[in-house]
Write a protein that holds these residues in place. Structure first.
Motif, PDB file in Angstrom:
ATOM      1  N   LEU A   8      43.677   9.562  15.040  1.00 44.16           N
ATOM      2  CA  LEU A   8      42.665  10.436  14.449  1.00 44.16           C
ATOM      3  C   LEU A   8      41.247   9.976  14.787  1.00 44.16           C
ATOM      4  N   GLN A   9      41.002   8.682  14.745  1.00 46.47           N
ATOM      5  CA  GLN A   9      39.671   8.172  15.075  1.00 46.47           C
ATOM      6  C   GLN A   9      39.343   8.428  16.539  1.00 46.47           C
ATOM      7  N   ARG A  10      40.323   8.249  17.413  1.00 43.93           N
ATOM      8  CA  ARG A  10      40.111   8.486  18.844  1.00 43.93           C
ATOM      9  C   ARG A  10      39.813   9.959  19.117  1.00 43.93           C
ATOM     10  N   LEU A  11      40.511  10.855  18.436  1.00 42.29           N
ATOM     11  CA  LEU A  11      40.223  12.284  18.585  1.00 42.29           C
ATOM     12  C   LEU A  11      38.822  12.593  18.086  1.00 42.29           C
ATOM     13  N   TYR A  12      38.474  12.034  16.950  1.00 39.78           N
ATOM     14  CA  TYR A  12      37.142  12.234  16.386  1.00 39.78           C
ATOM     15  C   TYR A  12      36.072  11.745  17.357  1.00 39.78           C
ATOM     16  N   ASP A  13      36.267  10.559  17.891  1.00 37.74           N
ATOM     17  CA  ASP A  13      35.302   9.986  18.831  1.00 37.74           C
ATOM     18  C   ASP A  13      35.197  10.817  20.103  1.00 37.74           C
ATOM     19  N   SER A  14      36.281  11.521  20.459  1.00 33.80           N
ATOM     20  CA  SER A  14      36.297  12.369  21.654  1.00 33.80           C
ATOM     21  C   SER A  14      35.875  13.801  21.344  1.00 33.80           C
ATOM     22  N   GLU A  15      35.458  14.048  20.117  1.00 32.27           N
ATOM     23  CA  GLU A  15      34.980  15.357  19.658  1.00 32.27           C
ATOM     24  C   GLU A  15      36.050  16.439  19.775  1.00 32.27           C
ATOM     25  N   ILE A  16      37.295  16.077  19.438  1.00 30.91           N
ATOM     26  CA  ILE A  16      38.405  17.024  19.418  1.00 30.91           C
ATOM     27  C   ILE A  16      38.792  17.256  17.962  1.00 30.91           C
ATOM     28  N   ASN A  17      38.689  18.502  17.522  1.00 27.07           N
ATOM     29  CA  ASN A  17      39.072  18.854  16.151  1.00 27.07           C
ATOM     30  C   ASN A  17      40.582  18.861  16.006  1.00 27.07           C
ATOM     31  N   VAL A  18      41.054  18.473  14.837  1.00 24.38           N
ATOM     32  CA  VAL A  18      42.476  18.594  14.513  1.00 24.38           C
ATOM     33  C   VAL A  18      42.592  18.904  13.026  1.00 24.38           C
ATOM     34  N   THR A  19      43.502  19.806  12.706  1.00 18.52           N
ATOM     35  CA  THR A  19      43.825  20.142  11.328  1.00 18.52           C
ATOM     36  C   THR A  19      45.303  19.849  11.130  1.00 18.52           C
ATOM     37  N   ILE A  20      45.623  19.179  10.037  1.00 13.24           N
ATOM     38  CA  ILE A  20      47.009  18.811   9.736  1.00 13.24           C
ATOM     39  C   ILE A  20      47.368  19.394   8.373  1.00 13.24           C
ATOM     40  N   THR A  21      48.511  20.043   8.316  1.00 16.21           N
ATOM     41  CA  THR A  21      49.020  20.551   7.040  1.00 16.21           C
ATOM     42  C   THR A  21      50.459  20.080   6.883  1.00 16.21           C
ATOM     43  N   MET A  22      50.956  20.137   5.673  1.00  9.61           N
ATOM     44  CA  MET A  22      52.360  19.778   5.466  1.00  9.61           C
ATOM     45  C   MET A  22      52.920  20.549   4.286  1.00  9.61           C
TER      46      MET A  22
END
Length: 97
Positions: A8-22
């Motif tokens: 998650l931190q790597r995605l954030y640092d790469s400016e890639i959004n992600v949404t997780i649901t469960m």
């Protein structure tokens, strides 16, 4: 084994959004989008309803699914590499360690 907080931190640092649901009986759904884009991309529920009442879909669903929390980091990582092969994320973390 990848750690979720690291991915998650790597995605954030790469400016890639992600949404997780469960859901307790449906595993984990994730999409490389902000929740603010749900009007454009739909939700996991929309995908489920399309199985019941199929309509031609113009684009592939942006939602991915995995069944267990222990699989989530690896699933997100692999999907990010596939979806964004030219991104800084893929360039930096796509190589075997």
């Amino acid at each position: 084994m990848l750690h979720l907080e690291e991915v998650l931190q790597r995605l954030y640092d790469s400016e890639i959004n992600v949404t997780i649901t469960m859901l307790w009986d449906g595993g984990f759904d994730f999409a490389f989008a902000s929740y603010m884009e749900f009007g454009e991309i739909g939700t996991p529920q929309d995908d489920f309803e399309s199985l019941i009442k199929p309509e031609p879909r113009v684009t592939q669903s942006p939602w991915y699914n995995c069944g267990a929390a222990s699989e989530l980091a690896e699933a997100i990582h692999k999907a990010a590499l596939d979806r964004y092969p030219e991104s800084e994320y893929a360039k930096t973390y796509g190589r075997p360690n």
